[in-house]
Design a protein around this motif. Structure first.
Motif, short mmCIF file in Angstrom:
data_model
loop_
_atom_site.label_atom_id
_atom_site.label_comp_id
_atom_site.label_asym_id
_atom_site.label_seq_id
_atom_site.Cartn_x
_atom_site.Cartn_y
_atom_site.Cartn_z
N ALA A 72 64.79 103.03 52.67
CA ALA A 72 63.77 103.97 53.15
C ALA A 72 62.59 103.18 53.69
O ALA A 72 62.27 102.10 53.18
CB ALA A 72 63.32 104.90 52.03
N GLU A 73 61.97 103.71 54.71
CA GLU A 73 60.77 103.09 55.30
C GLU A 73 59.59 104.02 55.10
O GLU A 73 59.68 105.23 55.35
CB GLU A 73 60.98 102.83 56.80
N ARG A 74 58.49 103.44 54.61
CA ARG A 74 57.28 104.22 54.36
C ARG A 74 56.18 103.80 55.35
O ARG A 74 56.40 102.93 56.18
CB ARG A 74 56.82 104.00 52.91
N ALA A 75 55.05 104.40 55.22
CA ALA A 75 53.91 104.06 56.08
C ALA A 75 52.72 103.68 55.21
O ALA A 75 51.60 104.15 55.41
CB ALA A 75 53.57 105.22 57.01
N SER A 76 53.00 102.84 54.21
CA SER A 76 51.95 102.41 53.30
C SER A 76 50.81 101.75 54.08
O SER A 76 51.05 100.95 54.98
CB SER A 76 52.52 101.42 52.29
N GLY A 77 49.60 102.11 53.72
CA GLY A 77 48.45 101.57 54.42
C GLY A 77 48.06 102.36 55.65
O GLY A 77 47.02 102.08 56.26
N TYR A 80 48.76 108.98 53.87
CA TYR A 80 48.50 109.29 52.46
C TYR A 80 49.80 109.32 51.68
O TYR A 80 50.80 109.88 52.12
CB TYR A 80 47.78 110.64 52.35
N GLY A 81 49.79 108.73 50.51
CA GLY A 81 50.96 108.75 49.64
C GLY A 81 51.99 107.71 50.02
O GLY A 81 51.75 106.84 50.86
N GLN A 82 53.16 107.84 49.40
CA GLN A 82 54.22 106.86 49.60
C GLN A 82 55.51 107.52 50.08
O GLN A 82 56.61 107.06 49.75
CB GLN A 82 54.48 106.12 48.27
N ARG A 83 55.39 108.61 50.85
CA ARG A 83 56.60 109.31 51.24
C ARG A 83 57.39 108.52 52.28
O ARG A 83 56.85 107.67 53.00
CB ARG A 83 56.26 110.70 51.77
N ALA A 84 58.66 108.81 52.35
CA ALA A 84 59.56 108.14 53.28
C ALA A 84 59.45 108.78 54.66
O ALA A 84 59.42 110.01 54.79
CB ALA A 84 61.00 108.21 52.79
N SER A 125 63.23 100.06 42.69
CA SER A 125 62.03 100.68 42.15
C SER A 125 61.01 101.02 43.23
O SER A 125 60.15 101.87 43.04
CB SER A 125 61.38 99.76 41.10
N GLN A 126 61.11 100.35 44.40
CA GLN A 126 60.18 100.65 45.49
C GLN A 126 60.59 101.89 46.26
O GLN A 126 59.75 102.66 46.74
CB GLN A 126 60.09 99.45 46.43
N ASP A 127 61.90 102.11 46.43
CA ASP A 127 62.37 103.20 47.28
C ASP A 127 62.76 104.46 46.51
O ASP A 127 62.71 105.56 47.07
CB ASP A 127 63.57 102.74 48.11
N LEU A 128 63.18 104.33 45.26
CA LEU A 128 63.63 105.51 44.54
C LEU A 128 62.56 106.60 44.41
O LEU A 128 62.88 107.79 44.51
CB LEU A 128 64.17 105.11 43.16
N PRO A 129 61.28 106.26 44.17
CA PRO A 129 60.28 107.34 44.06
C PRO A 129 60.19 108.19 45.33
O PRO A 129 60.15 109.43 45.24
CB PRO A 129 58.97 106.59 43.78
N CYS A 130 60.16 107.56 46.50
CA CYS A 130 60.04 108.36 47.73
C CYS A 130 61.34 109.09 48.04
O CYS A 130 61.32 110.19 48.60
CB CYS A 130 59.58 107.50 48.91
N LEU A 131 62.48 108.51 47.67
CA LEU A 131 63.74 109.22 47.86
C LEU A 131 63.84 110.43 46.93
O LEU A 131 64.36 111.48 47.32
CB LEU A 131 64.92 108.27 47.62
N ASP A 178 53.82 100.95 60.94
CA ASP A 178 53.49 102.35 60.67
C ASP A 178 54.70 103.20 61.01
O ASP A 178 54.89 103.64 62.16
CB ASP A 178 52.28 102.77 61.51
N TRP A 179 55.52 103.47 60.00
CA TRP A 179 56.77 104.19 60.23
C TRP A 179 56.57 105.69 60.43
O TRP A 179 57.53 106.43 60.65
CB TRP A 179 57.75 103.93 59.07
N SER A 180 55.32 106.14 60.40
CA SER A 180 55.06 107.54 60.77
C SER A 180 54.95 107.70 62.27
O SER A 180 54.83 108.83 62.77
CB SER A 180 53.77 108.02 60.10
N THR A 181 54.99 106.61 63.02
CA THR A 181 54.94 106.66 64.48
C THR A 181 56.11 107.49 65.02
O THR A 181 57.24 107.35 64.56
CB THR A 181 55.02 105.23 65.05
N ARG A 182 55.83 108.33 65.98
CA ARG A 182 56.88 109.12 66.62
C ARG A 182 56.65 109.12 68.13
O ARG A 182 55.53 109.35 68.57
CB ARG A 182 56.90 110.57 66.10
N PRO A 183 57.68 108.86 68.94
CA PRO A 183 59.02 108.44 68.50
C PRO A 183 59.00 106.99 68.03
O PRO A 183 58.16 106.20 68.47
CB PRO A 183 59.86 108.62 69.76
#
Length: 444
Positions: A72-77, A80-84, A125-131, A178-183
């Motif tokens: 999973a890829e997040r947009a930490s930094g 907000y939060g640690q969602r995937a 442990s890094q990806d399971l919470p957001c999954l 920044d994995w929230s970038t679209r597209p």
């Protein structure tokens, strides 16, 4: 075992016979010249962002065979939060799938498709919470990062482990994007697909390595503990993790940090931006220490900065005013059952200090013998806790029960309980304290 080789290479290359080898506790594996892994086998997949696409993805994954590589890829930094913001899955017979979770309420359909399937993750442990926020949780797990630690590999990052065991080079230049970038840009999608490209092959290599060293059961117990532990509950008073909070020695200033942190968090959540991008933790601490009463004073406070420092200055000043008028101030420290820092043990409890000082080097020696990191053999916190409050009757059984109660795994207890028991029964005397040197006074 033979990993899948890119088409531009040749399996059985004679050069491999003279290639460097990696040796881990008697297991020797040839490493060919590093081959850059820069293109997914089936090309860069399209991103799934429709219900129909998600159904096709689920059907393909369910029809696949063997374990599934998951990432999973997040947009930490950035957000907000640690969602995937992207989920990658690869399974034999199904290929690689990239899923954008944002258009969907959850990914239950994907979780159902993976029912009974072992998931391969790196640093689970890094990806399971957001999954888990997406409704995804494995029934079986293989963590390649944790397996590499237990195997005793010198470097355990994904790219390093792939290079050491498979001979492939894997670039990690987009890990902090920044994995929230679209597209999402095509190079990022290629990078994301490659993150799960060889996880199945890597798992096989690690299983062979662990089995050869008698450590496979250790790893399996660790994986089971991760699954049994689930996602950690929300932290109590998360504002107390503010970086630099140790500088605060006054309860009213501490209240100011709390008010500022809570307001920043609320604003960050509303704007869906990482809190630190509004004002950093250092600004919260600086403002709380100064306790200004006017906006000019706040903006003139050394160390107070950030993109929302000036624009939201009245907001931050109101937080400080609230703290200044508050009657019920937070305590400087929360009650805890954790032992004090080991540096004060010799004064507070010399016997506990001797137990710890005797047990720690014994465990270090065992860890080196087993080619294990000491923290994986037994966490420092567990050793400190059992040393500070040992069982009433110090026996191998009593120490083992104490370690299990603290969360140690069976394999850890079997290896460490005898050494800890011996150390507790026969602690080495502490070195004598050095006399304090008199403080020189000017003019004397």
């Amino acid at each position: 075992m033979t990993p899948n080789i890119p088409e531009n290479t040749t399996a059985g290359d004679p050069a491999a016979e003279t290639a460097p080898h990696i040796t881990v506790e008697g297991f020797e594996s040839p490493i060919p010249e590093v081959i850059e892994l820069d293109t997914p086998r089936e090309g860069v997949p399209l991103v799934i962002e429709t219900a129909a696409g998600l159904e096709r993805c689920a059907a393909a994954i369910a029809a696949g065979t063997g374990p599934a590589g998951v990432d999973a890829e997040r947009a930490s930094g950035f957000r907000y939060g640690q969602r995937a913001f992207l989920v990658q899955i690869r399974r034999e017979g199904a290929g690689t799938w990239l899923i954008d979770p944002e258009p969907f309420d959850n990914l239950d359909i994907i979780n159902d498709a993976l029912s009974g399937v072992e998931w391969i993750l790196h640093a689970a442990s890094q990806d399971l919470p957001c999954l888990s926020e997406l409704g995804m949780w494995p029934e079986r797990l293989f963590d390649t990062e944790l397996a590499a630690r237990i195997a005793g590999l010198p470097r355990v990052g994904l790219a390093a482990v792939i290079e050491q065991l498979l001979g492939f080079g894997l670039a990690k230049e987009h890990s902090a994007a920044d994995w929230s970038t679209r597209p999402l840009p095509e190079p990022w999608l290629r990078y994301a697909a490659l993150d799960v490209e060889v996880l199945a092959e890597l798992r096989e290599e690690l299983i062979e390595l662990l089995a050869a060293d008698g450590k496979l059961d250790y790893a399996e117990q660790e994986f089971a503990a991760i699954l049994a532990g689930g996602v950690a509950p929300p932290r109590v008073d998360p504002w107390r993790k503010t970086s630099g909070l140790h500088q605060i020695r006054d309860r009213r200033q501490l209240a100011a940090v709390r008010e500022l942190w809570l307001e920043r968090d609320s604003l960050a959540q509303k704007r869906d931006v990482a809190p630190g991008r509004l004002i950093p933790d250092s600004s919260l601490v600086a403002a709380a220490k100064a306790m200004p009463t006017t906006v000019p004073q706040l903006l003139g406070t050394k160390g107070f900065h950030g993109r929302a420092a000036q624009r939201e200055a009245p907001r931050w000043l109101r937080c400080i005013a609230t703290a200044r008028a508050m009657e019920d101030l937070p305590p400087l420290h929360l009650p805890t059952n954790a032992p004090p820092p080991p540096r004060v043990w010799a004064d507070r409890d010399p016997e506990a200090a001797a137990r710890l000082a005797t047990a720690r080097p014994a465990l270090q020696e065992l860890a080196e013998k087993l080619n294990l990191p000491l923290e994986n053999l037994l966490t420092p916190d567990t050793l400190r806790r059992v040393s500070w409050r040992p069982p009433a009757e110090i026996t191998a059984e009593g120490v083992a029960a104490g370690l299990l109660a603290l969360g140690a795994r069976r394999w850890q207890v079997e290896l460490t309980a005898p050494l800890i028991t011996e150390a507790f029964l026969n602690p080495q005397p502490l070195p004598p304290k050095e006399p304090r040197q008199p403080v020189a006074v000017a003019g004397q």
